[in-house]
Design a protein around this motif. Sequence first.
Motif, PDB file in Angstrom:
ATOM      1  N   PRO A 139       7.096  -5.486  -8.534  1.00 34.47           N
ATOM      2  CA  PRO A 139       7.439  -4.137  -8.073  1.00 34.47           C
ATOM      3  C   PRO A 139       8.138  -4.220  -6.716  1.00 34.47           C
ATOM      4  CG  PRO A 139       5.169  -4.218  -8.820  1.00 34.47           C
ATOM      5  CD  PRO A 139       5.673  -5.632  -8.853  1.00 34.47           C
ATOM      6  N   GLY A 140       9.179  -3.418  -6.567  1.00 40.76           N
ATOM      7  CA  GLY A 140       9.924  -3.429  -5.304  1.00 40.76           C
ATOM      8  C   GLY A 140      11.129  -4.357  -5.336  1.00 40.76           C
ATOM      9  N   THR A 141      11.233  -5.199  -6.380  1.00 38.50           N
ATOM     10  CA  THR A 141      12.421  -6.054  -6.502  1.00 38.50           C
ATOM     11  C   THR A 141      13.649  -5.164  -6.660  1.00 38.50           C
ATOM     12  OG1 THR A 141      11.122  -7.779  -7.534  1.00 38.50           O
ATOM     13  CG2 THR A 141      13.495  -7.907  -7.866  1.00 38.50           C
ATOM     14  N   ARG A 142      14.733  -5.549  -5.983  1.00 35.01           N
ATOM     15  CA  ARG A 142      15.953  -4.743  -6.021  1.00 35.01           C
ATOM     16  C   ARG A 142      16.907  -5.271  -7.091  1.00 35.01           C
ATOM     17  NH1 ARG A 142      16.335  -6.830  -0.360  1.00 35.01           N
ATOM     18  NH2 ARG A 142      14.371  -7.733  -0.971  1.00 35.01           N
ATOM     19  N   VAL A 143      17.455  -4.361  -7.876  1.00 30.10           N
ATOM     20  CA  VAL A 143      18.386  -4.736  -8.945  1.00 30.10           C
ATOM     21  C   VAL A 143      19.695  -4.002  -8.668  1.00 30.10           C
ATOM     22  CG1 VAL A 143      18.840  -4.651 -11.439  1.00 30.10           C
ATOM     23  CG2 VAL A 143      16.490  -4.963 -10.612  1.00 30.10           C
ATOM     24  N   GLY A 233       9.513   1.583  -5.992  1.00 31.30           N
ATOM     25  CA  GLY A 233       8.870   0.263  -5.976  1.00 31.30           C
ATOM     26  C   GLY A 233       7.367   0.447  -5.998  1.00 31.30           C
ATOM     27  N   GLU A 234       6.684   0.012  -4.923  1.00 32.68           N
ATOM     28  CA  GLU A 234       5.213   0.172  -4.856  1.00 32.68           C
ATOM     29  C   GLU A 234       4.817   1.435  -4.093  1.00 32.68           C
ATOM     30  OE1 GLU A 234       4.804  -3.439  -2.491  1.00 32.68           O
ATOM     31  OE2 GLU A 234       3.593  -4.236  -4.104  1.00 32.68           O
ATOM     32  N   GLN A 235       5.804   2.118  -3.517  1.00 37.31           N
ATOM     33  CA  GLN A 235       5.497   3.258  -2.648  1.00 37.31           C
ATOM     34  C   GLN A 235       5.431   4.544  -3.475  1.00 37.31           C
ATOM     35  OE1 GLN A 235       4.836   2.772   0.585  1.00 37.31           O
ATOM     36  NE2 GLN A 235       5.329   0.588   0.372  1.00 37.31           N
ATOM     37  N   ILE A 236       4.315   5.240  -3.354  1.00 37.51           N
ATOM     38  CA  ILE A 236       4.165   6.499  -4.086  1.00 37.51           C
ATOM     39  C   ILE A 236       4.014   7.632  -3.073  1.00 37.51           C
ATOM     40  CG2 ILE A 236       1.639   6.344  -4.296  1.00 37.51           C
ATOM     41  CD1 ILE A 236       1.947   7.501  -7.150  1.00 37.51           C
ATOM     42  N   SER A 237       4.513   8.807  -3.426  1.00 34.57           N
ATOM     43  CA  SER A 237       4.272   9.982  -2.589  1.00 34.57           C
ATOM     44  C   SER A 237       4.193  11.204  -3.499  1.00 34.57           C
ATOM     45  CB  SER A 237       5.365  10.147  -1.534  1.00 34.57           C
ATOM     46  OG  SER A 237       6.605  10.337  -2.160  1.00 34.57           O
ATOM     47  N   PHE A 238       3.409  12.163  -3.086  1.00 37.39           N
ATOM     48  CA  PHE A 238       3.269  13.418  -3.841  1.00 37.39           C
ATOM     49  C   PHE A 238       2.561  14.434  -2.958  1.00 37.39           C
ATOM     50  CE2 PHE A 238      -0.284  10.654  -4.746  1.00 37.39           C
ATOM     51  CZ  PHE A 238      -1.397  11.453  -4.584  1.00 37.39           C
ATOM     52  N   GLY A 246      -4.875  27.651   0.122  1.00 29.17           N
ATOM     53  CA  GLY A 246      -3.503  27.430   0.620  1.00 29.17           C
ATOM     54  C   GLY A 246      -3.287  26.078   1.275  1.00 29.17           C
ATOM     55  N   THR A 247      -4.291  25.194   1.252  1.00 27.06           N
ATOM     56  CA  THR A 247      -4.115  23.883   1.895  1.00 27.06           C
ATOM     57  C   THR A 247      -3.085  23.049   1.133  1.00 27.06           C
ATOM     58  OG1 THR A 247      -6.418  23.944   2.575  1.00 27.06           O
ATOM     59  CG2 THR A 247      -5.334  21.800   2.661  1.00 27.06           C
ATOM     60  N   ARG A 248      -2.270  22.330   1.921  1.00 28.47           N
ATOM     61  CA  ARG A 248      -1.286  21.416   1.316  1.00 28.47           C
ATOM     62  C   ARG A 248      -1.627  19.997   1.747  1.00 28.47           C
ATOM     63  NH1 ARG A 248       3.309  22.986   3.771  1.00 28.47           N
ATOM     64  NH2 ARG A 248       3.745  21.024   4.850  1.00 28.47           N
ATOM     65  N   TYR A 249      -1.640  19.073   0.792  1.00 25.66           N
ATOM     66  CA  TYR A 249      -1.943  17.661   1.075  1.00 25.66           C
ATOM     67  C   TYR A 249      -0.695  16.849   0.778  1.00 25.66           C
ATOM     68  CZ  TYR A 249      -6.763  19.326   0.395  1.00 25.66           C
ATOM     69  OH  TYR A 249      -7.938  20.012   0.462  1.00 25.66           O
ATOM     70  N   GLU A 250      -0.203  16.142   1.795  1.00 20.43           N
ATOM     71  CA  GLU A 250       0.995  15.313   1.588  1.00 20.43           C
ATOM     72  C   GLU A 250       0.568  13.838   1.592  1.00 20.43           C
ATOM     73  OE1 GLU A 250       3.765  18.493   4.065  1.00 20.43           O
ATOM     74  OE2 GLU A 250       3.680  16.395   4.720  1.00 20.43           O
ATOM     75  N   PHE A 251       0.535  13.257   0.409  1.00 23.13           N
ATOM     76  CA  PHE A 251       0.053  11.874   0.269  1.00 23.13           C
ATOM     77  C   PHE A 251       1.226  10.890   0.241  1.00 23.13           C
ATOM     78  CE2 PHE A 251      -3.443  14.275  -1.543  1.00 23.13           C
ATOM     79  CZ  PHE A 251      -4.553  13.598  -1.106  1.00 23.13           C
ATOM     80  N   THR A 252       1.061   9.780   0.946  1.00 22.76           N
ATOM     81  CA  THR A 252       1.976   8.646   0.785  1.00 22.76           C
ATOM     82  C   THR A 252       1.102   7.404   0.699  1.00 22.76           C
ATOM     83  OG1 THR A 252       2.167   8.412   3.179  1.00 22.76           O
ATOM     84  CG2 THR A 252       3.941   9.600   2.085  1.00 22.76           C
ATOM     85  N   GLY A 253       1.513   6.442  -0.096  1.00 21.64           N
ATOM     86  CA  GLY A 253       0.676   5.247  -0.211  1.00 21.64           C
ATOM     87  C   GLY A 253       1.385   4.126  -0.938  1.00 21.64           C
ATOM     88  N   ARG A 254       0.689   3.000  -0.979  1.00 22.55           N
ATOM     89  CA  ARG A 254       1.250   1.816  -1.631  1.00 22.55           C
ATOM     90  C   ARG A 254       0.302   1.391  -2.748  1.00 22.55           C
ATOM     91  NH1 ARG A 254       1.040  -3.877   0.681  1.00 22.55           N
ATOM     92  NH2 ARG A 254       2.350  -5.031  -0.772  1.00 22.55           N
ATOM     93  N   ASN A 259      -5.353  -0.447  -6.806  1.00 23.75           N
ATOM     94  CA  ASN A 259      -5.701   0.265  -5.580  1.00 23.75           C
ATOM     95  C   ASN A 259      -4.474   0.929  -4.983  1.00 23.75           C
ATOM     96  OD1 ASN A 259      -8.554  -0.377  -5.167  1.00 23.75           O
ATOM     97  ND2 ASN A 259      -7.757  -2.469  -5.222  1.00 23.75           N
ATOM     98  N   LEU A 260      -4.761   2.000  -4.329  1.00 27.72           N
ATOM     99  CA  LEU A 260      -3.699   2.778  -3.703  1.00 27.72           C
ATOM    100  C   LEU A 260      -4.192   3.088  -2.302  1.00 27.72           C
ATOM    101  CD1 LEU A 260      -2.463   5.772  -5.879  1.00 27.72           C
ATOM    102  CD2 LEU A 260      -1.461   4.991  -3.747  1.00 27.72           C
ATOM    103  N   SER A 261      -3.388   2.795  -1.269  1.00 27.30           N
ATOM    104  CA  SER A 261      -3.858   3.159   0.065  1.00 27.30           C
ATOM    105  C   SER A 261      -2.691   3.616   0.913  1.00 27.30           C
ATOM    106  CB  SER A 261      -4.585   2.001   0.734  1.00 27.30           C
ATOM    107  OG  SER A 261      -3.737   0.895   0.781  1.00 27.30           O
ATOM    108  N   GLY A 262      -2.991   4.470   1.870  1.00 30.60           N
ATOM    109  CA  GLY A 262      -1.939   5.013   2.718  1.00 30.60           C
ATOM    110  C   GLY A 262      -2.495   6.131   3.580  1.00 30.60           C
ATOM    111  N   GLY A 263      -1.690   7.172   3.730  1.00 33.16           N
ATOM    112  CA  GLY A 263      -2.108   8.271   4.588  1.00 33.16           C
ATOM    113  C   GLY A 263      -1.908   9.615   3.916  1.00 33.16           C
TER     114      GLY A 263
END
Length: 306
Positions: A139-143, A233-238, A246-254, A259-263
């Motif tokens: 994952p993350g390899t560039r083509v 690649g390995e980076q996910i966001s949603f 009305g709370t909004r959660y902005e997730f980013t992670g690898r 396992n998935l970890s980030g902020g």
Amino acid sequence: MLKFYKWVAVLLMTAGAALAQDFGDTPYVQTPMNVVERMLQIAKVNSRDYVIDLGSGDGRMVLTAAKKYGARGFGVDLDRRLVELANRTAAKTGVADRAAFYERDLYETDFSAATVMTIYLLPEVNQMVRPKLLATLKPGTRVVTHDYDMGEWQPDEQIVIDAPDKPVGRDKKSKIFFWLIPANAAGKWRWELPQTGRNAVFELSVAQNFQMLTANATLDGRALAVANPRLAGEQISFELRDGVDGTRYEFTGRIVAHNLSGGVKVVGATAQRQLEWEAARTELGTPAHALLKKPTMQELQEKMQP
Ligand SMILES: C[S@@+](CC[C@H](N)C(=O)[O-])C[C@H]1O[C@@H](n2cnc3c(N)ncnc32)[C@H](O)[C@@H]1O
């Protein structure tokens, strides 16, 4: 097949541009040097990279990656004379310790070591190698490809540039397509976040096709809206949106295996906070593209007939 013969005819008319005519699936046509350089720039090739060119011709992709960016790598081609020429050029230009060329069928080539793949092959051939690219590259390899895309696998980036030295085509333009190999994000993910004196349980179900995601989410069993799910690649966001408060959660992670970890940025009506976030995959999913049957050359050619 029509396209193939048209290309060969143009190639034959462009005397001098080609050194050899030992076709395999794709005839020898050189990528103009300005296009080679742009492809390597788009792929952000650097000295940590391992670049593999499928159907390497005179070796210009890997040779330029080695000479200009200090990368390592190899190329494969069925045409022995081109392979010998590429190895001679590597020796002459002092990069033989980093760039090697082999007389080998691209379908028999193990390219799993690549961090960057460069490809200038006919569209049918791109689609024949696509399942192996997706299944074996990290994952993350560039083509990066010249002129032809990968069918229904949408590129992450594409551009058209002037190519005055192009030996084929009338408009003297080249297309460049770029993809990141997507991680497997499919399945069910679970995590907890602290919320006023207790932990709230989040669950995310992800369906995936190539790098495209669709997802559903719950908070303590209650549905949340999911917006802008993205995978690079390995980076996910949603984003998750809670319709009740009305709370909004902005997730980013690898994503690393299961396992998935980030902020996560939690944006409430009156306050905002940034938290660390860690999720575990509780159910493994299979991306839809991994279930596709490998196409035969005949099926692809029939599909591509006008
Ligand atoms: C369009 S040329 C590209 C050459 C070079 N990569 C460039 O961009 O200048 C395609 C090359 O693929 C080689 N080729 C075709 N089928 C192949 C196969 N099955 N295995 C390895 N090489 C192949 C041809 O000999 C040719 O040199």
